[in-house]
Write a protein that holds these residues in place. Sequence first.
Motif, PDB file in Angstrom:
ATOM      1  N   LYS A 148       0.834  -1.190   0.000  1.00 46.45           N
ATOM      2  CA  LYS A 148       0.000   0.000   0.000  1.00 46.45           C
ATOM      3  C   LYS A 148       0.874   1.247   0.000  1.00 46.45           C
ATOM      4  CE  LYS A 148      -3.099   0.396   3.128  1.00 46.45           C
ATOM      5  NZ  LYS A 148      -3.916   0.398   4.340  1.00 46.45           N
ATOM      6  N   LYS A 149       0.580   2.153  -0.909  1.00 45.03           N
ATOM      7  CA  LYS A 149       1.262   3.446  -0.925  1.00 45.03           C
ATOM      8  C   LYS A 149       0.469   4.440  -0.082  1.00 45.03           C
ATOM      9  CE  LYS A 149       4.816   3.714  -3.794  1.00 45.03           C
ATOM     10  NZ  LYS A 149       6.082   4.263  -3.359  1.00 45.03           N
ATOM     11  N   ASP A 150       1.164   5.348   0.555  1.00 44.78           N
ATOM     12  CA  ASP A 150       0.534   6.442   1.302  1.00 44.78           C
ATOM     13  C   ASP A 150       0.377   7.603   0.325  1.00 44.78           C
ATOM     14  OD1 ASP A 150       0.037   8.760   2.775  1.00 44.78           O
ATOM     15  OD2 ASP A 150       1.184   8.036   4.490  1.00 44.78           O
ATOM     16  N   PRO A 151      -0.866   8.005   0.018  1.00 44.10           N
ATOM     17  CA  PRO A 151      -1.051   9.054  -0.988  1.00 44.10           C
ATOM     18  C   PRO A 151      -0.393  10.388  -0.628  1.00 44.10           C
ATOM     19  CG  PRO A 151      -3.173   8.355  -0.051  1.00 44.10           C
ATOM     20  CD  PRO A 151      -2.109   7.505   0.552  1.00 44.10           C
ATOM     21  N   ILE A 152      -0.241  10.659   0.646  1.00 43.96           N
ATOM     22  CA  ILE A 152       0.378  11.935   1.034  1.00 43.96           C
ATOM     23  C   ILE A 152       1.903  11.835   0.976  1.00 43.96           C
ATOM     24  CG2 ILE A 152       0.666  13.580   2.931  1.00 43.96           C
ATOM     25  CD1 ILE A 152      -2.267  12.965   3.664  1.00 43.96           C
ATOM     26  N   ALA A 153       2.462  10.842   1.640  1.00 40.23           N
ATOM     27  CA  ALA A 153       3.918  10.716   1.687  1.00 40.23           C
ATOM     28  C   ALA A 153       4.507  10.264   0.354  1.00 40.23           C
ATOM     29  CB  ALA A 153       4.323   9.734   2.785  1.00 40.23           C
ATOM     30  N   ASP A 154       3.773   9.446  -0.391  1.00 42.76           N
ATOM     31  CA  ASP A 154       4.303   8.872  -1.626  1.00 42.76           C
ATOM     32  C   ASP A 154       3.632   9.445  -2.873  1.00 42.76           C
ATOM     33  OD1 ASP A 154       5.806   7.095   0.017  1.00 42.76           O
ATOM     34  OD2 ASP A 154       4.069   5.777   0.163  1.00 42.76           O
ATOM     35  N   GLY A 155       2.911  10.529  -2.738  1.00 43.99           N
ATOM     36  CA  GLY A 155       2.124  11.085  -3.827  1.00 43.99           C
ATOM     37  C   GLY A 155       2.905  11.467  -5.066  1.00 43.99           C
ATOM     38  N   ASN A 156       4.188  11.770  -4.930  1.00 35.40           N
ATOM     39  CA  ASN A 156       4.990  12.170  -6.089  1.00 35.40           C
ATOM     40  C   ASN A 156       5.778  11.013  -6.692  1.00 35.40           C
ATOM     41  OD1 ASN A 156       4.170  14.863  -5.985  1.00 35.40           O
ATOM     42  ND2 ASN A 156       5.712  15.338  -4.436  1.00 35.40           N
ATOM     43  N   ASP A 157       5.642   9.801  -6.126  1.00 40.89           N
ATOM     44  CA  ASP A 157       6.349   8.638  -6.662  1.00 40.89           C
ATOM     45  C   ASP A 157       5.738   8.211  -7.991  1.00 40.89           C
ATOM     46  OD1 ASP A 157       7.808   8.680  -4.352  1.00 40.89           O
ATOM     47  OD2 ASP A 157       7.037   6.788  -3.561  1.00 40.89           O
ATOM     48  N   PHE A 158       6.564   7.573  -8.807  1.00 35.45           N
ATOM     49  CA  PHE A 158       6.060   6.996 -10.050  1.00 35.45           C
ATOM     50  C   PHE A 158       5.225   5.761  -9.736  1.00 35.45           C
ATOM     51  CE2 PHE A 158       9.737   9.339 -11.645  1.00 35.45           C
ATOM     52  CZ  PHE A 158       9.161  10.001 -12.718  1.00 35.45           C
ATOM     53  N   PHE A 159       4.254   5.493 -10.585  1.00 37.31           N
ATOM     54  CA  PHE A 159       3.406   4.319 -10.416  1.00 37.31           C
ATOM     55  C   PHE A 159       4.126   3.106 -10.998  1.00 37.31           C
ATOM     56  CE2 PHE A 159      -0.004   1.401 -11.523  1.00 37.31           C
ATOM     57  CZ  PHE A 159      -0.763   1.428 -10.376  1.00 37.31           C
ATOM     58  N   ASN A 160       4.447   2.145 -10.130  1.00 33.43           N
ATOM     59  CA  ASN A 160       5.142   0.938 -10.550  1.00 33.43           C
ATOM     60  C   ASN A 160       4.107  -0.183 -10.643  1.00 33.43           C
ATOM     61  OD1 ASN A 160       6.498  -1.603 -10.421  1.00 33.43           O
ATOM     62  ND2 ASN A 160       8.325  -0.551  -9.684  1.00 33.43           N
ATOM     63  N   ILE A 161       3.760  -0.583 -11.856  1.00 29.71           N
ATOM     64  CA  ILE A 161       2.709  -1.585 -12.052  1.00 29.71           C
ATOM     65  C   ILE A 161       3.060  -2.897 -11.378  1.00 29.71           C
ATOM     66  CG2 ILE A 161       1.562  -3.024 -13.787  1.00 29.71           C
ATOM     67  CD1 ILE A 161       1.465  -0.596 -15.580  1.00 29.71           C
ATOM     68  N   LYS A 162       4.297  -3.348 -11.463  1.00 29.31           N
ATOM     69  CA  LYS A 162       4.674  -4.636 -10.859  1.00 29.31           C
ATOM     70  C   LYS A 162       4.493  -4.605  -9.350  1.00 29.31           C
ATOM     71  CE  LYS A 162       8.378  -8.013 -10.278  1.00 29.31           C
ATOM     72  NZ  LYS A 162       7.730  -8.529  -9.117  1.00 29.31           N
ATOM     73  N   THR A 163       5.052  -3.600  -8.695  1.00 22.05           N
ATOM     74  CA  THR A 163       5.002  -3.518  -7.235  1.00 22.05           C
ATOM     75  C   THR A 163       3.607  -3.163  -6.720  1.00 22.05           C
ATOM     76  OG1 THR A 163       7.285  -2.765  -7.207  1.00 22.05           O
ATOM     77  CG2 THR A 163       6.022  -2.378  -5.224  1.00 22.05           C
ATOM     78  N   MET A 164       2.982  -2.200  -7.344  1.00 21.40           N
ATOM     79  CA  MET A 164       1.728  -1.665  -6.825  1.00 21.40           C
ATOM     80  C   MET A 164       0.491  -2.437  -7.267  1.00 21.40           C
ATOM     81  SD  MET A 164       2.453   2.357  -7.171  1.00 21.40           S
ATOM     82  CE  MET A 164       3.996   3.067  -6.694  1.00 21.40           C
TER      83      MET A 164
END
Length: 78
Positions: free
Chosen positions: A12-28
């Motif tokens: 699970k990504k945190d939308p606030i802390a990780d909001g600027n990360d790229f979307f990784n289809i494999k991991t996410m």
Amino acid sequence: MASYTPNLNLYKKDPIADGNDFFNIKTMMNDNWDKIDEKVKAALDDIGDLQSEQVRIATGSYEGTGTYGASNPCSLTF
């Protein structure tokens, strides 16, 4: 900061802390789908095992004679 779910350990990504990360289809996505698929398959296999054993339930009744003790033995036959 990313975290994991308590039961299936899904990512699970945190939308606030990780909001600027790229979307990784494999991991996410893909890794999470693989975990879900594995757990559902295991649950379905367990259900199949229970069904294949064909559990039987026997029912009946007993009406006592009102006597008891060593001199008045009782028996039940199934």
